[in-house]
Design a protein around this motif. Structure first.
Motif, PDB file in Angstrom:
ATOM      1  N   HIS A  26      -4.721 -13.456  -5.705  1.00  0.00           N
ATOM      2  CA  HIS A  26      -3.934 -13.286  -4.480  1.00  0.00           C
ATOM      3  C   HIS A  26      -2.799 -14.297  -4.355  1.00  0.00           C
ATOM      4  CE1 HIS A  26      -6.455 -10.137  -2.713  1.00  0.00           C
ATOM      5  NE2 HIS A  26      -7.475 -10.783  -3.244  1.00  0.00           N
ATOM      6  N   THR A 136      -0.579  -5.362   5.225  1.00  0.00           N
ATOM      7  CA  THR A 136      -1.998  -5.656   5.013  1.00  0.00           C
ATOM      8  C   THR A 136      -2.785  -4.375   4.744  1.00  0.00           C
ATOM      9  OG1 THR A 136      -1.931  -7.631   6.406  1.00  0.00           O
ATOM     10  CG2 THR A 136      -4.082  -6.607   6.062  1.00  0.00           C
ATOM     11  N   GLN A 137      -2.553  -3.361   5.582  1.00  0.00           N
ATOM     12  CA  GLN A 137      -3.271  -2.100   5.408  1.00  0.00           C
ATOM     13  C   GLN A 137      -2.866  -1.407   4.107  1.00  0.00           C
ATOM     14  OE1 GLN A 137      -3.025   0.545   8.773  1.00  0.00           O
ATOM     15  NE2 GLN A 137      -4.554   1.953   7.947  1.00  0.00           N
ATOM     16  N   GLU A 140      -4.846  -2.914   1.361  1.00  0.00           N
ATOM     17  CA  GLU A 140      -6.248  -2.503   1.423  1.00  0.00           C
ATOM     18  C   GLU A 140      -6.433  -1.081   0.906  1.00  0.00           C
ATOM     19  OE1 GLU A 140      -7.107  -3.076   5.521  1.00  0.00           O
ATOM     20  OE2 GLU A 140      -7.434  -5.257   5.339  1.00  0.00           O
ATOM     21  N   SER A 143      -5.751  -0.764  -2.906  1.00  0.00           N
ATOM     22  CA  SER A 143      -6.880  -1.348  -3.634  1.00  0.00           C
ATOM     23  C   SER A 143      -8.081  -0.409  -3.587  1.00  0.00           C
ATOM     24  CB  SER A 143      -7.265  -2.708  -3.048  1.00  0.00           C
ATOM     25  OG  SER A 143      -6.262  -3.667  -3.297  1.00  0.00           O
ATOM     26  N   GLU A 144      -8.280   0.244  -2.459  1.00  0.00           N
ATOM     27  CA  GLU A 144      -9.375   1.205  -2.339  1.00  0.00           C
ATOM     28  C   GLU A 144      -9.177   2.370  -3.307  1.00  0.00           C
ATOM     29  OE1 GLU A 144     -11.442   4.153   1.000  1.00  0.00           O
ATOM     30  OE2 GLU A 144     -10.186   2.480   1.646  1.00  0.00           O
TER      31      GLU A 144
END
Length: 238
Positions: A26, A136-137, A140, A143-144
Motif C-alpha cells: 500500500h 476508497t470504494q 475495494e 480488489s474484490e
C-alpha cells in the motif's frame, strides 16, 4: 528452544511478515525505503528473530532487497520489471478469465451470483462523482474483483501464479490509480469483464481483461514518464 517458544516465534514472524507486506503493497513503506532492524522491531512489536524471518520471506518474494552490511531496503519499482510483469499478466489472466467464464456456464458454487453483485456495485459507483470516498470504494471493489477471479479460476496453477503476483501488481496499481481521470474508465472495464464472465463468453472475457491490462500498463508508464524528475527517485529506469 522449547516447542511453545518456537510456535510463538513463528506466530510473531507471520504477523510481522503480514504487516510489513501490507505496508509495502500500500505504499506506506515506499520503494527505496531503508528498514533498519531496530526500526522494524519497534514498528511491528516483534523481537529480532521474528523480524529477521519476516524480512527473509519478503526478500524471497522480491519485495525487499538484502545486501551485505546494509540495512534491508524496499525494492524499487523497475520499469523493465513492470513491463515483464504485464507481459506475463497478459498471458495468464486472459486464460484464467476464459476458464472462469467457461466454468460459470454450469456454476454450482454461486460464483456467478458474486460477480453479478459486484457488477451492480461497480455500476452504482460509476455514477458517483470523484472524491476520497469514491477512490476508497474503487480500490475495494477492484480488489474484490481480483479476489473473485482468483477464487473462481478452476486451474490451480493459473490461480497460484496470479495470486503470487498480487503484491507486485498492487504496488504498480498505486501508480496507475494516481491518474484519477482514468478511474471511471477502469470501472467501465471491470463492468465489461463481469458481464463477459457471467455471460459465459470465453473470448469476450479474455479480450476484456487483455484490454484492461493494456490500459493499466499505459497509465502506469504515462504516469512515470510524465512525473517530475525528482519523483522518479524510487524508480529504476532500466
Amino acid at each position: 528452544m522449547s516447542l511453545d517458544t518456537a510456535v510463538a516465534t513463528q506466530g510473531k514472524a507471520a504477523a510481522a511478515y503480514a504487516q510489513l507486506k501490507r505496508e509495502i503493497e500500500h505504499g506506506i513503506l515506499a520503494p527505496g525505503a531503508t528498514l533498519p532492524e531496530t526500526d522494524l522491531v519497534a514498528r511491528t512489536g516483534a523481537s529480532r528473530t521474528p523480524v529477521r524471518e519476516a524480512i527473509r520471506r519478503l526478500a524471497a518474494e522480491g519485495l525487499i532487497v538484502l545486501e551485505p552490511r546494509r540495512a534491508p531496503m524496499v525494492s524499487r519499482v523497475s520499469i523493465a520489471g513492470a513491463r515483464a510483469l504485464f507481459e506475463f499478466r497478459r498471458l495468464i489472466e486472459p486464460a484464467a478469465a476464459a476458464a472462469v467464464a467457461r466454468s460459470l456456464v454450469t456454476d454450482r458454487a454461486g460464483r456467478a451470483s458474486a460477480f453479478r453483485g459486484l457488477r451492480e456495485r461497480l455500476a452504482q459507483l460509476h455514477t458517483s462523482q470523484l472524491s476520497a470516498a469514491f477512490e476508497t470504494q474503487f480500490g475495494e471493489l477492484t480488489s474484490e474483483f481480483d479476489d473473485l477471479l482468483v477464487a473462481a479460476t478452476p486451474n490451480e496453477h493459473l490461480a497460484r501464479s496470479i495470486r503470487e503476483l498480487r503484491p507486485h501488481t498492487r504496488r504498480l496499481r498505486l501508480i496507475a490509480h494516481a491518474d484519477t481521470d482514468r478511474l471511471h474508465d477502469s470501472l467501465r472495464e471491470h463492468i465489461e469483464m463481469c458481464d463477459a464472465l457471467v455471460g459465459g463468453d470465453e473470448q469476450r472475457a479474455a479480450s476484456a481483461i487483455t484490454l484492461h491490462l493494456v490500459h493499466v500498463e499505459q497509465a502506469i508508464f504515462h504516469r512515470l514518464w510524465d512525473s517530475e524528475p525528482g519523483s522518479l527517485s524510487a524508480v529504476e529506469l532500466s
